[in-house]
Design an enzyme around this catalytic site. Structure first.
Site, PDB file in Angstrom:
ATOM      1  N   HIS A  60       0.864  -1.181   0.000  1.00  0.00           N
ATOM      2  CA  HIS A  60       0.000   0.000   0.000  1.00  0.00           C
ATOM      3  C   HIS A  60       0.906   1.238   0.000  1.00  0.00           C
ATOM      4  O   HIS A  60       2.033   1.172   0.515  1.00  0.00           O
ATOM      5  CB  HIS A  60      -0.824  -0.063   1.292  1.00  0.00           C
ATOM      6  N   ASP A  73       2.983  -4.180   8.228  1.00  0.00           N
ATOM      7  CA  ASP A  73       1.785  -3.364   8.012  1.00  0.00           C
ATOM      8  C   ASP A  73       0.596  -4.309   8.172  1.00  0.00           C
ATOM      9  O   ASP A  73       0.299  -5.102   7.284  1.00  0.00           O
ATOM     10  CB  ASP A  73       1.842  -2.758   6.602  1.00  0.00           C
ATOM     11  N   GLN A 129      -4.680  -4.548   7.121  1.00  0.00           N
ATOM     12  CA  GLN A 129      -5.731  -5.441   6.618  1.00  0.00           C
ATOM     13  C   GLN A 129      -5.754  -6.767   7.364  1.00  0.00           C
ATOM     14  O   GLN A 129      -6.657  -7.574   7.149  1.00  0.00           O
ATOM     15  CB  GLN A 129      -5.541  -5.707   5.117  1.00  0.00           C
ATOM     16  N   LYS A 178     -10.691  -0.028  10.555  1.00  0.00           N
ATOM     17  CA  LYS A 178     -10.961  -1.206   9.720  1.00  0.00           C
ATOM     18  C   LYS A 178     -11.432  -2.388  10.561  1.00  0.00           C
ATOM     19  O   LYS A 178     -11.828  -3.411  10.017  1.00  0.00           O
ATOM     20  CB  LYS A 178      -9.707  -1.589   8.935  1.00  0.00           C
ATOM     21  N   CYS A 225      -4.848   2.738  -3.651  1.00  0.00           N
ATOM     22  CA  CYS A 225      -3.592   3.214  -3.059  1.00  0.00           C
ATOM     23  C   CYS A 225      -2.474   2.194  -3.259  1.00  0.00           C
ATOM     24  O   CYS A 225      -1.631   2.000  -2.379  1.00  0.00           O
ATOM     25  CB  CYS A 225      -3.754   3.546  -1.580  1.00  0.00           C
TER      26      CYS A 225
END
Lengths: 145, 406
Positions: B121, B198, B201, B224, B364
């Protein structure tokens, strides 16, 4: 499938311009080149204009984008060809008003382009329609500097 | 599958959009919020609102207790060994920027290497680009396998003695791929590089355990995983965080201020300048409690079944191309696709007119779009409140779009 709202957006004339775009390509004699993109969605347009004595003699575009942006580019290039730069800029302004749902200056004869009025009801898609016009405005403004 | 009554926790789902019952398939962009989270936010502002760590009054104490309690909730959620390792940030982007700005600028010099992948991302690309530019370091990309996965072999091949940082997303927001973070971390550590994860998600869908993963930093966002926007957290190993300098100065992070020099509070507060995002942290903790009560394993299983079902149904739509692993078991609740002859924006508009919310664009992930050789894609992302009926509605919508644009 029948959906009235979609039919307002995707009028047959728009689909026609999307599927068989006019003025697609790059002008060999072009003296104004503009690349613009819409960073939020990835749409890109590469516009070449041939501007001589304040007249837009020719216009062609290439790009990647949705039906609205590509149809709008096709229609815009048709409209500006042969117009003087002042009238072309004036049309771009009037087009922007049309997209914002404002009263449109009726001295501009948009012809088929009025099919794009439906876009005003789809706020998320207005930027798609205006991208090619913004490119044209930028190109002409830059050329006259 | 999870009990569909879960939908009743989400007031927003109970509405019509453009004349159709809403099908929300954009949770990878932001998830919806359950009543339980909204009520906690409302209660905080109605009864407990005060600044933290300063007032000696009762409300100040309550706000401080709730805020620090939220940190403890995040610590347990990640299985971190100490709550000093949990820094509240505005979200994943801010957290990754903090690592690049603080750890990166102090530890990276010319010729050092930072390794990321093509699927990252923008939030996990640009901070490293900036760091590389500022220090003269080299940013290296690991190429992907044909099915959009990362191979350990390519990770190993990319490593050298100059590799200092490896930063990879746990779950791809486009391909849905779940990356082998634990194994990649082992490779990074074998080369004395640090591992940054990261988890934006991953956190909503997969049970995280930073001690088991052994990663050095891990970032995620609250919005999220059923929490509010504007809040997230950075996990960092204590020894690393202790050696790092803050990147924001003033407010909450201050210990003592002299005319020409100042000192910082201890961990974790030295990284939390200004008045922190108090309600956000409390709301995120409520969201974590909510998804944990349902169970991350149950959520993951639910999404697997939904995605497997949806992918199977989508096969019947002619001209539909799905990106990423074919095997639904290898992906989280994300399906990214293109429909032949229909631009993803047009597709999203047609679906929207049928009450179905999907994302269209580059998500993104411009380098990944280039890798896929597309300018944009459409994405349906599923979460705990989605059902097989939602997948059916999506497939029906895709057929309509196909017909409409023919």
């Amino acid at each position: 499938m029948k959906n009235e709202k979609l039919d307002q957006l995707y009028r047959s004339v728009i689909m026609d311009h999307y599927k068989t775009p006019r003025n697609k390509g790059v002008l060999d004699e072009g003296n104004v080149t503009i690349d613009m993109n819409n960073p939020t969605c990835g749409d890109v347009i590469h516009l070449t204009l041939q501007v001589e004595d304040d007249i837009v003699k020719d216009a062609k575009f290439e790009g990647e984008g949705c039906s609205i942006s590509m149809a709008s580019a096709s229609m815009m290039t048709q409209l500006v060809k042969g117009k003087n730069t002042e009238d072309a800029l004036h049309a771009a302004h009037a087009f922007s008003d049309m997209m914002l749902g404002k009263d449109v200056d009726d001295t501009v004869d948009f012809g088929d382009i009025e099919a794009l009025t439906g876009v005003a009801k789809f706020p998320a898609r207005i930027k798609c329609a205006t991208l090619p016009w913004k490119a044209m405005e930028k190109g002409i403004a830059h050329d006259s500097e | 599958m999870l009990n569909p009554d879960i939908r009743n926790d989400f007031p927003i789902l109970d509405q019509e959009v453009n004349g159709f019952p809403l099908v929300y398939l954009d949770s990878a962009a932001t998830s919806q919020k359950p009543r339980q989270v909204i009520e906690v936010l409302e209660h905080y502002y109605n009864y407990d609102n005060a600044n933290v760590h300063r007032g000696v009054h009762t409300l100040g104490n309550r706000a401080t207790e709730d805020y620090e309690g939220a940190r403890e909730t995040v610590r347990k959620f990640l299985n971190a060994s100490s709550d000093k390792e949990i820094i509240f940030t505005r979200g994943t982007t801010t957290a990754l920027n903090l690592v690049a700005d603080s750890y990166g600028r102090a530890n990276i010099s010319e010729g050092d290497e930072i390794i990321i992948t093509y699927m990252e991302h923008h939030s996990n690309i640009i901070p490293w680009q900036q760091l590389a530019k500022a220090t003269g370091a080299v940013l290296k990309y690991i190429n992907l396998e044909e099915d959009g996965t990362v191979s350990l072999e390519k990770v190993s091949d990319a490593m050298t003695d100059r590799t200092k940082i490896v930063s990879i997303m746990y779950v791809s927001n486009v391909l849905g791929t779940v990356n082998p973070i634990k194994e990649i971390t082992e490779i990074a550590h074998a080369h004395d590089a640090i591992m940054v994860v990261d988890a934006a998600q991953a956190a909503p869908h997969i049970a995280l355990d930073v001690q088991d993963l052994d990663c050095d930093f891990l970032a995620f966002s609250g919005h999220k995983l059923c929490g509010p926007t504007g809040i997230g957290a950075l996990y960092g190993k204590k020894a690393l965080l202790e050696a790092m300098e803050p990147t924001e100065f003033g407010g909450e992070m201050i210990d003592f201020v002299g005319l020409y020099d100042s000192t910082w509070k201890e961990l974790p507060w030295k990284f939390e300048g200004g008045t922190p995002i108090i309600a956000g942290a409390i709301g995120m903790a409520a969201a974590i409690d909510y998804i944990q009560a349902i169970g991350l394993d149950a959520i993951e299983q639910h999404e697997h079944e939904l995605v497997a079902y949806a992918m199977e149904q989508m096969k019947s739509v002619e001209g539909l191309e799905i990106y990423g692993p074919r095997d639904a078991g290898k992906r989280a609740g994300i399906i990214t696709f293109n429909l032949e002859g229909v631009h993803p924006h047009d597709l999203a508009t047609v679906l929207d007119m049928n009450g179905i919310a999907v994302r269209a664009g580059h998500h993104c992930c411009q380098p990944l779009m280039k890798w896929l050789d597309v300018s944009a894609t459409a994405r349906a992302s599923f979460y705990l409140y989605n059902t097989k009926e939602d997948a059916d509605r999506l497939v029906e919508g895709l057929r309509m779009a196909k017909e409409y644009f023919q």
